[in-house]
Enzyme design. Structure first.
Site, PDB file in Angstrom:
ATOM      1  N   LYS A  22       0.909  -1.105   0.032  1.00 40.83           N
ATOM      2  CA  LYS A  22      -0.051  -0.216   0.047  1.00 40.83           C
ATOM      3  C   LYS A  22       0.770   1.217  -0.066  1.00 40.83           C
ATOM      4  O   LYS A  22       0.576   2.241  -0.789  1.00 40.83           O
ATOM      5  CB  LYS A  22      -0.917   0.006   1.279  1.00 40.83           C
ATOM      6  CG  LYS A  22      -1.613   1.451   1.507  1.00 40.83           C
ATOM      7  CD  LYS A  22      -2.540   1.270   2.824  1.00 40.83           C
ATOM      8  CE  LYS A  22      -1.830   1.583   3.971  1.00 40.83           C
ATOM      9  NZ  LYS A  22      -1.496   2.956   4.277  1.00 40.83           N
ATOM     10  N   ASN A  23       1.997   1.233   0.803  1.00 40.58           N
ATOM     11  CA  ASN A  23       2.653   2.577   1.156  1.00 40.58           C
ATOM     12  C   ASN A  23       3.702   2.891   0.023  1.00 40.58           C
ATOM     13  O   ASN A  23       4.340   3.625  -0.095  1.00 40.58           O
ATOM     14  CB  ASN A  23       3.205   2.624   2.372  1.00 40.58           C
ATOM     15  CG  ASN A  23       2.192   2.875   3.370  1.00 40.58           C
ATOM     16  OD1 ASN A  23       1.224   3.083   3.187  1.00 40.58           O
ATOM     17  ND2 ASN A  23       2.599   2.423   4.660  1.00 40.58           N
ATOM     18  N   CYS A 121      -5.115  12.879  13.378  1.00 41.47           N
ATOM     19  CA  CYS A 121      -5.767  11.655  12.880  1.00 41.47           C
ATOM     20  C   CYS A 121      -5.595  10.743  14.164  1.00 41.47           C
ATOM     21  O   CYS A 121      -5.068  11.262  14.914  1.00 41.47           O
ATOM     22  CB  CYS A 121      -4.780  10.957  11.751  1.00 41.47           C
ATOM     23  SG  CYS A 121      -3.282  10.505  11.990  1.00 41.47           S
ATOM     24  N   ARG A 126       0.715  14.545  13.416  1.00 45.23           N
ATOM     25  CA  ARG A 126       1.119  14.303  11.978  1.00 45.23           C
ATOM     26  C   ARG A 126       1.297  15.599  11.119  1.00 45.23           C
ATOM     27  O   ARG A 126       0.591  15.747  10.212  1.00 45.23           O
ATOM     28  CB  ARG A 126       0.440  13.283  11.315  1.00 45.23           C
ATOM     29  CG  ARG A 126       0.259  11.995  12.243  1.00 45.23           C
ATOM     30  CD  ARG A 126      -0.261  10.961  11.608  1.00 45.23           C
ATOM     31  NE  ARG A 126       0.433  10.348  10.407  1.00 45.23           N
ATOM     32  CZ  ARG A 126       0.007   9.128   9.643  1.00 45.23           C
ATOM     33  NH1 ARG A 126      -1.162   8.775   9.840  1.00 45.23           N
ATOM     34  NH2 ARG A 126       0.727   8.894   8.652  1.00 45.23           N
ATOM     35  N   PRO A 127       2.080  16.606  11.469  1.00 46.76           N
ATOM     36  CA  PRO A 127       2.151  17.788  10.763  1.00 46.76           C
ATOM     37  C   PRO A 127       2.883  17.399   9.496  1.00 46.76           C
ATOM     38  O   PRO A 127       3.637  16.469   9.237  1.00 46.76           O
ATOM     39  CB  PRO A 127       2.925  18.604  11.813  1.00 46.76           C
ATOM     40  CG  PRO A 127       3.809  17.640  12.583  1.00 46.76           C
ATOM     41  CD  PRO A 127       2.981  16.669  12.810  1.00 46.76           C
ATOM     42  N   ASP A 311       4.551   0.399  12.200  1.00 48.85           N
ATOM     43  CA  ASP A 311       3.359  -0.108  11.715  1.00 48.85           C
ATOM     44  C   ASP A 311       3.288  -1.755  12.042  1.00 48.85           C
ATOM     45  O   ASP A 311       2.140  -2.619  11.569  1.00 48.85           O
ATOM     46  CB  ASP A 311       3.413  -0.310   9.982  1.00 48.85           C
ATOM     47  CG  ASP A 311       3.150   1.195   9.425  1.00 48.85           C
ATOM     48  OD1 ASP A 311       2.673   2.071  10.241  1.00 48.85           O
ATOM     49  OD2 ASP A 311       3.286   1.585   8.462  1.00 48.85           O
ATOM     50  N   ILE A 333       7.583   6.699  17.204  1.00 50.97           N
ATOM     51  CA  ILE A 333       7.641   7.450  15.906  1.00 50.97           C
ATOM     52  C   ILE A 333       6.229   8.076  16.016  1.00 50.97           C
ATOM     53  O   ILE A 333       6.116   9.496  15.730  1.00 50.97           O
ATOM     54  CB  ILE A 333       7.213   6.373  14.755  1.00 50.97           C
ATOM     55  CG1 ILE A 333       8.467   5.579  14.458  1.00 50.97           C
ATOM     56  CG2 ILE A 333       7.311   7.128  13.236  1.00 50.97           C
ATOM     57  CD1 ILE A 333       9.744   6.194  14.022  1.00 50.97           C
ATOM     58  N   ARG A 403      -8.850  -0.787   4.231  1.00 51.86           N
ATOM     59  CA  ARG A 403      -7.850   0.349   3.753  1.00 51.86           C
ATOM     60  C   ARG A 403      -6.479  -0.186   3.424  1.00 51.86           C
ATOM     61  O   ARG A 403      -5.960   0.181   2.403  1.00 51.86           O
ATOM     62  CB  ARG A 403      -7.607   1.376   4.791  1.00 51.86           C
ATOM     63  CG  ARG A 403      -8.707   2.161   5.052  1.00 51.86           C
ATOM     64  CD  ARG A 403      -8.535   3.216   6.012  1.00 51.86           C
ATOM     65  NE  ARG A 403      -7.038   3.798   5.588  1.00 51.86           N
ATOM     66  CZ  ARG A 403      -6.189   4.271   6.339  1.00 51.86           C
ATOM     67  NH1 ARG A 403      -6.516   4.528   7.719  1.00 51.86           N
ATOM     68  NH2 ARG A 403      -5.049   4.555   6.357  1.00 51.86           N
TER      69      ARG A 403
END
Ligand code: EPU
Length: 427
Positions: A22-23, A121, A126-127, A311, A333, A403
């Protein structure tokens, strides 16, 4: 809303084919904005996030046709003859934070991008300040307008040296893509080194970009006047690989994961080996099985690649809940990535969270329960928990799983898991 129902306690045996990442797919799709030539992506995962991104790219002017190729795999033909819009609207970015990946390519090709600020989120604030600072170094003007960030480089971007103040995956991808069409040479230092970035870089090179240092923390990009098209196969999903590996480690059994490689999870393999998991390379991937009755406790900290991936942190936490002894799991993270913990505690897990560390005392077995999570990886960790737990587990809010995990219930039930999707109308 669909639910997943699992009756736990069955060891897994068989094969699981790992899908494209996905990423990697998301930045690769975004790279189609850089050229008016066709880009063909093979091994695309069939996921909700990919479909959401497709509709954003359609809005920007990219023609996209998804189809199944001869191997039954998903492929995409993408072509951006011209850019129709330079705006990523709030509704799109709100649905999927990775929409910010259109920023670099849009400014590079069209001289302008207006992207809704992603805001908060489920896993933290998460900037995108590092993405913007990098583009500013390349000559872009940045302004804020009603919750949108507007990035303009009317006379084109110019090459620059930029040192990321912290490691950012999509930030590195945005600046890498932007630099391929900038005037002159760009050096990105302290760049992220995730395999998905290297996959993107290889595709960009095949499109005519000049990039040195792929796979290292310094990327040197010589800008080109234009890029062409190519055909590229998306690399295997290392997080899906790690997730199924951990499912087998917890339930027992033996499964071969195909179309993937142990090389994609360098820090996960030794961690799992120390817990009592055995790996064997095969022609198409590798086999995984647990060596003893129970796993042993673990002490891990998440880090940028090649360290232990954030993840896979939630999935590892589930393994710790049933391991022998006390485990320590530290998340470095993201600021709020323990949403799975209260749900696991409802299944009987013994976990204490202090700051960014979870202290887990292993118990012999979790107990099934109705559970729910607010993020993709937390949701899948509950699936793993359900596979090993006593009795029935119902996972709510399945759309999070859709997702990022292609046909998860089919892949697991083919290996003997008692798992089914309950459609809302039947629920
Ligand atoms: N950060 C900043 N400023 C920035 C950018 C990032 O402070 O300008 C911070 C973030 O808030 C975070 C840290 O830096 O605390 C790392 O964020 P990064 O930018 O690396 O994350 P990302 O690019 O938004 C990607 C993946 C995530 C994965 C992270 C970390 C994609 C589309 N997303 O996000 O994947 O967790 O890298 O490896 O590639 C997932 O697939 O479930 C997922 C969340």
């Amino acid at each position: 809303m669909d639910k997943i129902r699992i009756i736990g306690g069955t060891p897994l045996y068989g094969q699981i084919k790992i899908s494209g990442a996905k990423n990697a797919a998301l930045p690769l799709i975004s790279a189609s904005l850089l050229t008016d030539a066709p880009l063909v992506l093979k091994n695309l995962p069939d996921l909700a996030d990919v479909r959401t991104f497709k509709s954003l790219l359609n809005h920007l002017g990219v023609d996209i046709v998804f189809k199944h190729d001869v191997d039954g795999d998903h492929a995409g033909a993408l072509r951006a003859h011209s850019i129709q819009s330079t705006e990523a609207p709030y509704d799109q970015v709100r649905k999927m934070r990775a929409s910010v990946l259109v920023l670099g390519p849009l400014v590079a090709r069209a001289g302008r991008a207006k992207v809704s600020l992603p805001g908060g989120c489920a896993i933290g604030s998460r900037p995108i300040d590092m993405h913007l600072k990098g583009l500013e170094h390349m000559g872009a003007d940045i302004s804020l307008e009603d919750g949108y960030v507007v990035v303009e480089a009317r006379n084109g971007l110019r090459g620059a040296d930029y040192t990321f103040p912290g490691i950012t995956v999509t930030g590195t991808e945005n600046l890498l893509m932007a630099a391929t069409l900038a005037k002159g040479t760009t050096r990105l230092m302290n760049a992220a080194r995730e395999p998905e970035i290297s996959d993107l870089a290889h595709c960009l090179v095949a499109m005519g970009a000049k990039i040195d240092g792929i796979g290292t923390s310094t990327l040197t990009i010589e800008g080109r006047d234009r890029l062409g098209g190519t055909t590229h196969s998306v690399l295997p999903d290392r997080i899906e690989t790690g997730t199924y590996t951990m499912a087998v480690a917890l339930t027992g059994g033996e499964v071969e994961l195909t179309e993937t490689s142990l090389d994609l999870i360098p820090s996960v393999v030794p961690a799992l080996e120390s817990m009592g998991v055995h790996f064997e390379k095969t022609n198409r991937g590798f086999k995984v099985k647990r060596q003893s009755d129970r796993l042993k406790a673990i002490d891990i900290e998440t880090e940028p690649y090649p360290g232990f991936p954030t993840d896979l942190q939630a999935q590892m936490t589930v393994l710790a809940t049933m391991a022998e002894g006390a485990s320590v799991i530290t998340e470095t993270i993201f600021e709020n990535r323990f949403m799975h913990v209260p749900e696991l505690m409802r299944m009987g897990a013994d976990i204490r969270v202090r700051g960014n560390t979870a202290f887990v005392r292993g118990i012999p077995r979790l107990k099934g329960a109705p559970v729910m999570a607010t993020d993709l990886r937390a949701s899948v960790s509950l699936v793993i928990a359900g596979l090993a737990a006593e009795d029935e587990t119902i996972i709510n809010r399945v759309y999070h799983l859709d997702r990022g995990y292609e046909h998860i219930e089919n892949k697991l039930s083919a290996c003997g898991a008692h798992i089914e999707r309950i459609h809302e109308s039947a629920a």
